[in-house]
Scaffold this active site. Sequence first.
Site, PDB file in Angstrom:
ATOM      1  N   GLU A 189       0.919  -1.020   0.102  1.00 33.10           N
ATOM      2  CA  GLU A 189      -0.109  -0.259   0.024  1.00 33.10           C
ATOM      3  C   GLU A 189       0.869   1.031  -0.171  1.00 33.10           C
ATOM      4  OE1 GLU A 189      -3.284  -0.128  -0.536  1.00 33.10           O
ATOM      5  OE2 GLU A 189      -3.427  -2.139  -0.079  1.00 33.10           O
ATOM      6  N   ARG A 193       0.578   4.007  -2.950  1.00 36.81           N
ATOM      7  CA  ARG A 193       0.016   4.879  -2.756  1.00 36.81           C
ATOM      8  C   ARG A 193       1.282   6.181  -3.023  1.00 36.81           C
ATOM      9  NH1 ARG A 193      -5.409   3.963  -0.329  1.00 36.81           N
ATOM     10  NH2 ARG A 193      -5.217   1.751  -0.062  1.00 36.81           N
ATOM     11  N   ASP A 321      -4.394 -10.391  -8.014  1.00 35.21           N
ATOM     12  CA  ASP A 321      -5.008  -9.392  -9.242  1.00 35.21           C
ATOM     13  C   ASP A 321      -3.149  -8.141  -9.359  1.00 35.21           C
ATOM     14  OD1 ASP A 321      -4.364  -7.411  -6.883  1.00 35.21           O
ATOM     15  OD2 ASP A 321      -6.518  -6.995  -7.207  1.00 35.21           O
ATOM     16  N   GLU A 454     -12.265   0.406 -10.361  1.00 36.98           N
ATOM     17  CA  GLU A 454     -11.542  -1.273 -11.253  1.00 36.98           C
ATOM     18  C   GLU A 454     -12.787  -0.729 -12.879  1.00 36.98           C
ATOM     19  OE1 GLU A 454      -9.462  -1.352  -7.934  1.00 36.98           O
ATOM     20  OE2 GLU A 454     -11.372  -1.701  -8.266  1.00 36.98           O
TER      21      GLU A 454
END
Length: 576
Positions: A189, A193, A321, A454
């Site tokens: 993360e 980010r 993913d 998404e």
Amino acid sequence: MARASRSVTSSGKWKYCNPAYYLKRPKRLAVLFIVFVCASLIVWDRQTLVREHEVEVEELRKEITDMQNRLEVLSNAHGGKVGEVALRRKTTKSSKEVVDDPVDMERREKVKEAMLHAWGSYEKYAWGQDELQPQSKSGINSFGGLGATLIDSLDTLYIMGLDQQFQKARDWVANTLDFNKDYEASVFETTIRVVGGLLSAYDLSGDKVFLDKAKDIADRLLPAWDTATGIPYNIINLSHGRAHNPSWTGGDSILADSGTEQLEFIALSQRTGDSKYQQKVENVITLLNKTFPDDGLLPIYINPHSGRAGYSPVTFGAMGDSFYEYLLKVWIQGNKTSAVKLYREMWEKSMKGLLSLVRRSTPSSFTYLCEKNGGYLSDKMDELACFAPGMVALGSFGYGAEDSQKFLSLAEELAWTCYNFYQSTPTKLAGENYFFHDGQDMNVGTSWNILRPETVESLFYLWRLTGNKTYQEWGWNIFQAFEKNSRIESGYVGLKDVNSGVKDNMMQSFFLAETLKYLYLLFSPPTVIPLDQWVFNTEAHPLRIVQRNEGGSVGNSNEKQKSSFRIGGRKEGRSD
């Protein structure tokens, strides 16, 4: 450079075009023939001059581009202060002008107004904190106080031309942002980010303060890769550098969390000239490739000590993913050269595996992706997996004609399913995941919506790659559903239930970083952040594609909190 014009009365072949030459030769037929020849020569010569002129113009364009690139290098060397306006134009637009559709312009302004509302609410109630809780009009440090929403929003503000807001955020980064925190940070993360957001802001603005901050936080993350195999631990203390994996994985590392730092760390090596960042993240791919299966599908848990995959699900949804996404995007980032050929080869294997997971529902024949556990297929698809249509479409153009069309058609079919995740609910917003049952098509499983991007991301790619405006219409419908159900006086909130419309109390940082950005770009000309010059990380932060050496070496292109459970994959979210 000026070129001297030629005279039709000059010597050589042009003497035959001088009327005086024929005064002593009154043979009319011959004269007429010669006049025809002369006319032909004139036409031929003018065509030659036109072609030579076009070559000169193209050479001038190349010289201008080269000067712009030199200006960019000079600008970055001086902290982004040289030619700032020209640099902004170059980073966001190509030289080819595109007529802007009035409907697109109006919709783009609506999305920009939504960003202003979201940002203004964050600025008013949660400035400098990680995320806004709009219902209670308060901030929360869900990422250890790293200013997640602020950093996630930098490039969105820049791209939308919100200069005043961008400058205020830039000053906070320069004067207040401090990474020396006793906080157990998610490597994944924090990379997508914070590192990604800072690098994108640097690539767009040329302001070196963003690069310096990106290097600072990346240096604090690097010890996570100090394992027996180089597979990183997924949690690290930013102050002390102690790294470990969450207890709920049984000590294993997570596939997506371990394979979704390559874009950012390679970019950081390119921009600093320090190869250590690239080496750490590329070692992971080299190791995984040694035992990479023929179908290219890996379980979501990997042992960082042995490098072997554990018995766990295979999915293009949560925790799997973005590993597959980055295999493709590092190939794009690397100019599709031999240095990154391995990434493309691994990705194409994974696409063979993806095809084995494709199923179609009854009675409506919606195309969806199953999840796999051992030999068992589960008819479940996460909304997170709706990034896949965009990824497949983007990668389809690297195949030959037949396979290219096959994968592009698959991408379009998957996008139709993802759009119907939204259309199938009373609020017209998608749930977190869906189950498919014979004769029933799709049914919402986990029914919350946390403002995820998404599906809009895939619509953006499909519109850019096909020019089909249907994808813009679908995106506009989704935007209107967010406006109707998620917008409140103090920001945007998710829904606890997409059937009832009951609201939660969280404005996820990725709503500003991704959802609104992709919507804005969906209604912008393709020359805004063109896909042949930029590659988006999994948090929608565009990184400039720069030259990568064939051998893979880099050069300087410019000079305490634990989660008890996980509902995210590409983006960890909370539904509170």
